[in-house]
Enzyme design. Structure first.
Site, PDB file in Angstrom:
ATOM      1  N   LYS A   1     -22.618 -35.416 -15.204  1.00 31.69           N
ATOM      2  CA  LYS A   1     -23.692 -35.786 -14.275  1.00 31.69           C
ATOM      3  C   LYS A   1     -24.767 -36.588 -14.984  1.00 31.69           C
ATOM      4  O   LYS A   1     -25.057 -36.366 -16.148  1.00 31.69           O
ATOM      5  CB  LYS A   1     -24.348 -34.519 -13.726  1.00 31.69           C
ATOM      6  CG  LYS A   1     -23.479 -33.769 -12.763  1.00 31.69           C
ATOM      7  CD  LYS A   1     -24.206 -32.540 -12.276  1.00 31.69           C
ATOM      8  CE  LYS A   1     -23.214 -31.594 -11.628  1.00 31.69           C
ATOM      9  NZ  LYS A   1     -23.665 -30.253 -11.528  1.00 31.69           N
TER      10      LYS A   1
ATOM     11  N   MET B   1     -23.917 -20.162 -14.562  1.00 32.78           N
ATOM     12  CA  MET B   1     -24.334 -20.988 -13.414  1.00 32.78           C
ATOM     13  C   MET B   1     -25.159 -20.178 -12.410  1.00 32.78           C
ATOM     14  O   MET B   1     -25.027 -20.355 -11.204  1.00 32.78           O
ATOM     15  CB  MET B   1     -23.100 -21.592 -12.710  1.00 32.78           C
ATOM     16  CG  MET B   1     -22.353 -22.574 -13.576  1.00 32.78           C
ATOM     17  SD  MET B   1     -20.779 -23.093 -12.857  1.00 32.78           S
ATOM     18  CE  MET B   1     -19.699 -21.753 -13.327  1.00 32.78           C
TER      19      MET B   1
ATOM     20  N   ASP C   1     -18.127 -34.258 -21.035  1.00 39.93           N
ATOM     21  CA  ASP C   1     -19.060 -34.065 -19.931  1.00 39.93           C
ATOM     22  C   ASP C   1     -20.411 -33.544 -20.391  1.00 39.93           C
ATOM     23  O   ASP C   1     -20.691 -33.475 -21.591  1.00 39.93           O
ATOM     24  CB  ASP C   1     -18.440 -33.263 -18.780  1.00 39.93           C
ATOM     25  CG  ASP C   1     -17.758 -32.015 -19.232  1.00 39.93           C
ATOM     26  OD1 ASP C   1     -16.836 -31.567 -18.545  1.00 39.93           O
ATOM     27  OD2 ASP C   1     -18.141 -31.487 -20.302  1.00 39.93           O
TER      28      ASP C   1
END
Ligand code: SAH
Length: 313
Positions: free
Chosen positions: A114, A227, A92
């Site tokens: 993404k 995050m 990823d």
């Protein structure tokens, strides 16, 4: 029995959405290849999958592998060995290009992260993809940034593999907080500063993080917030509202361990504005605690010409 997926049919390098029809097929139980060998003695999908794997004498296995924070030299020896020997790598967004360079050119690589403006492949489809590859006897490295068990959804993927009866192993990685601490010169504990260290997610749902602010605002500990860039203003406000001094040292460390790593330091009161002025981008960690002051003396990596050159490039 012919495997439903042949290794030769996998592209050398490609995006997971190509696999959507495969995944859709696997999610329709009546079309699952496993149904072909269902016996009166099998009671669950996991039993079916185990029997099928045994029947086909295949040795599929999914390795959940931590890729570390970016610098390929921070991979474990075990991870590096696996990357050069597996059939397929499923990776990823946080897995850096320099880590992927260690994967041999002929090894199949599937990207499930993404893309600009797009979402990552939904978690249940990633789970289905891993099950599909593993049940065809392939040796799969599921490569994740940092450590797979720290904000990495590794547990969810293992649950899906267990449910399907797929063999697995887990290889730890250097989590972003450890990489950041080393390369930014911010010890996570220090006898004069912090006796505890807390890793926490700043990921916002409905504009707020549902965290135990009172516990986080306690003295003598270091907070590392993953995050958290989007929620930085709210995080600093909540910590101050719950009793932390507004002049508590705090920093953002962007692209930790990579060329271009940047530490933007301030206090709880000043960091949100500094982050805007400096245009800090993900991936970045927030560190809060008096250990942040040590960066001034312990910084070794960002002083290097090669790290600075990458910033101005
Ligand atoms: N499993 C990973 C964390 C995944 S959550 C680990 O153990 O490190 C993703 C968050 O990790 C990012 O939003 C960022 O806060 C942090 N992160 C990952 N790599 C980073 C890096 N190189 N520099 C700074 N932060 C990083």
């Amino acid at each position: 029995m012919e495997p439903a997926i042949s290794i030769d049919a996998l592209p050398i390098s490609g995006e997971a959405p190509r696999w959507s029809s495969l995944i859709a097929r696997l999610r329709q139980p009546e079309r699952r290849p496993a149904a072909a060998i269902r016996t009166p003695h099998s009671h669950s999908p996991a039993d079916d999958a185990r029997q099928r794997i045994a029947a086909s004498k295949l040795d599929g296995r999914v390795y959940l592998v931590g890729a570390g924070p970016g610098d390929p030299d921070l991979l474990t020896v075990r991870a590096a060995r696996l990357l050069s020997s597996v059939d397929v790598v499923v990776y990823d967004q946080l897995v850096g290009d320099r880590v992927l360079e260690l994967v041999p050119a002929q090894t199949r690589k599937i990207y499930v992260g993404k893309r600009a403006g797009n979402h990552a492949l939904p978690q249940d489809q990633i789970n289905a993809l891993l099950v599909a590859l593993g049940s065809e006897g392939l040796r799969v490295a599921r490569l994740k940034g940092g450590d797979p068990f720290i904000f990495g959804r590794g547990g969810e993927e293992l649950e899906a593999l267990i449910e399907a009866g797929i063999e697995f192993e887990v290889v730890p990685g250097v989590t972003a907080a450890s990489g950041m601490a080393a390369y930014a010169g911010i010890p996570l504990t220090h006898r004069a500063h912090a006796q505890a260290c807390v890793f926490v997610t700043g990921h916002l749902k409905d504009g707020t993080a549902n965290l135990d602010w009172e516990a986080l605002a306690r003295p003598n500990q270091t907070l590392v917030i993953y995050m958290g860039v989007g929620g930085l203003g709210m995080i600093c406000r909540e910590l101050i509202a719950h009793g932390m001094a507004p002049d508590m040292p705090a920093a953002l460390v962007e692209k930790a361990t990579l060329p271009g790593q940047r530490t933007v330091a301030g206090t709880l009161a000043t960091l949100p504005q500094r982050a805007l002025d400096e245009n800090v981008q993900a991936p970045a960690l927030i560190v809060v605690g008096s250990v942040v002051e040590l960066h001034r003396d312990f910084d070794w990596f960002e002083r290097r010409p090669e790290a600075r050159r990458a910033v101005s490039a």
